[in-house]
Scaffold this motif. Structure first.
Motif, PDB file in Angstrom:
ATOM      1  N   LYS A   1       0.843  -1.209   0.000  1.00 36.20           N
ATOM      2  CA  LYS A   1       0.000   0.000   0.000  1.00 36.20           C
ATOM      3  C   LYS A   1       0.869   1.246   0.000  1.00 36.20           C
ATOM      4  CE  LYS A   1      -4.048  -1.986   2.262  1.00 36.20           C
ATOM      5  NZ  LYS A   1      -5.047  -1.787   3.339  1.00 36.20           N
ATOM      6  N   GLU A   2       0.264   2.367  -0.364  1.00 33.48           N
ATOM      7  CA  GLU A   2       0.978   3.628  -0.326  1.00 33.48           C
ATOM      8  C   GLU A   2       1.086   4.133   1.110  1.00 33.48           C
ATOM      9  OE1 GLU A   2      -0.105   5.384  -4.758  1.00 33.48           O
ATOM     10  OE2 GLU A   2      -0.735   6.466  -2.962  1.00 33.48           O
ATOM     11  N   ARG A   3       2.086   4.970   1.318  1.00 31.55           N
ATOM     12  CA  ARG A   3       2.244   5.599   2.622  1.00 31.55           C
ATOM     13  C   ARG A   3       1.070   6.556   2.850  1.00 31.55           C
ATOM     14  NH1 ARG A   3       8.211   7.475   4.247  1.00 31.55           N
ATOM     15  NH2 ARG A   3       8.477   5.371   3.385  1.00 31.55           N
ATOM     16  N   GLU A   4       0.487   6.488   4.056  1.00 31.02           N
ATOM     17  CA  GLU A   4      -0.683   7.311   4.332  1.00 31.02           C
ATOM     18  C   GLU A   4      -0.511   8.122   5.603  1.00 31.02           C
ATOM     19  OE1 GLU A   4      -4.156   4.878   4.927  1.00 31.02           O
ATOM     20  OE2 GLU A   4      -3.395   3.996   6.782  1.00 31.02           O
ATOM     21  N   PHE A   5      -1.202   9.246   5.624  1.00 30.18           N
ATOM     22  CA  PHE A   5      -1.176  10.145   6.765  1.00 30.18           C
ATOM     23  C   PHE A   5      -1.905   9.522   7.950  1.00 30.18           C
ATOM     24  CE2 PHE A   5      -1.250  13.983   9.108  1.00 30.18           C
ATOM     25  CZ  PHE A   5      -2.521  14.124   9.639  1.00 30.18           C
ATOM     26  N   VAL A   6      -1.336   9.731   9.150  1.00 26.90           N
ATOM     27  CA  VAL A   6      -1.960   9.255  10.381  1.00 26.90           C
ATOM     28  C   VAL A   6      -2.335  10.428  11.284  1.00 26.90           C
ATOM     29  CG1 VAL A   6      -1.636   7.901  12.485  1.00 26.90           C
ATOM     30  CG2 VAL A   6      -0.716   7.065  10.306  1.00 26.90           C
ATOM     31  N   ALA A   7      -1.347  11.263  11.602  1.00 25.72           N
ATOM     32  CA  ALA A   7      -1.587  12.384  12.514  1.00 25.72           C
ATOM     33  C   ALA A   7      -0.467  13.400  12.359  1.00 25.72           C
ATOM     34  CB  ALA A   7      -1.657  11.913  13.964  1.00 25.72           C
ATOM     35  N   ALA A   8      -0.744  14.640  12.738  1.00 23.06           N
ATOM     36  CA  ALA A   8       0.277  15.680  12.668  1.00 23.06           C
ATOM     37  C   ALA A   8       0.036  16.729  13.745  1.00 23.06           C
ATOM     38  CB  ALA A   8       0.285  16.343  11.293  1.00 23.06           C
ATOM     39  N   ILE A   9       1.092  17.473  14.047  1.00 28.85           N
ATOM     40  CA  ILE A   9       1.034  18.497  15.078  1.00 28.85           C
ATOM     41  C   ILE A   9       1.894  19.681  14.675  1.00 28.85           C
ATOM     42  CG2 ILE A   9       2.940  17.441  16.388  1.00 28.85           C
ATOM     43  CD1 ILE A   9       1.433  18.269  18.966  1.00 28.85           C
ATOM     44  N   ARG A  10       1.392  20.889  14.919  1.00 25.50           N
ATOM     45  CA  ARG A  10       2.211  22.085  14.758  1.00 25.50           C
ATOM     46  C   ARG A  10       2.956  22.302  16.064  1.00 25.50           C
ATOM     47  NH1 ARG A  10      -0.260  27.008  14.318  1.00 25.50           N
ATOM     48  NH2 ARG A  10       1.639  27.863  13.373  1.00 25.50           N
TER      49      ARG A  10
END
Length: 126
Positions: free
Chosen positions: A43-52
């Motif tokens: 599968k392709e790499r996918e976004f999980v979570a992010a933070i500023r």
């Protein structure tokens, strides 16, 4: 040079928890976005979570909302991903990523991030 080192992966049963860590070095990360992505086999790499980093604002993929929590520790230059209620479909290599950006909109795509860690394997058994 920015370096990101992930740790905390492993094997866990469905319903269990893991906490991933990403220790960052080489910069002052106040104006950085920090993200967690994952890639399952085939599968392709996918976004999980992010933070500023500056504001602590967070954003989550729908698939993990309510189960995963991203946070940062300024003193340790470390970003965490607390993963609860894990499911077999959460099995993947998890990557930490960083990008210098003043954007108020949290970055959520792989091509927006400049720096990547080596990844840590998370396996959830059923």
């Amino acid at each position: 040079q920015v370096q990101l080192v992930e740790s905390g992966g492993g094997l866990v049963q469905a319903g269990g928890s893991l906490r991933l860590s990403c220790t960052a070095s080489g910069r002052t990360f106040t104006n950085y976005h920090m993200g967690w992505f994952r890639q399952a086999p085939g599968k392709e790499r996918e976004f999980v979570a992010a933070i500023r980093w500056r504001s602590g604002s967070t954003y989550y993929a729908d698939s993990v909302k309510g189960r995963f929590t991203i946070s940062r520790d300024n003193a340790k230059n470390t970003v965490y991903l607390q993963m609860n209620s894990l499911k077999p479909e959460d099995t993947a290599v998890y990557y930490c990523a960083a990008r210098f950006s003043g954007s108020l909109v949290i970055l959520t795509t792989t091509n927006e991030y400049s720096y990547w860690g080596q990844g840590t394997q998370v396996t959830v058994s059923s």
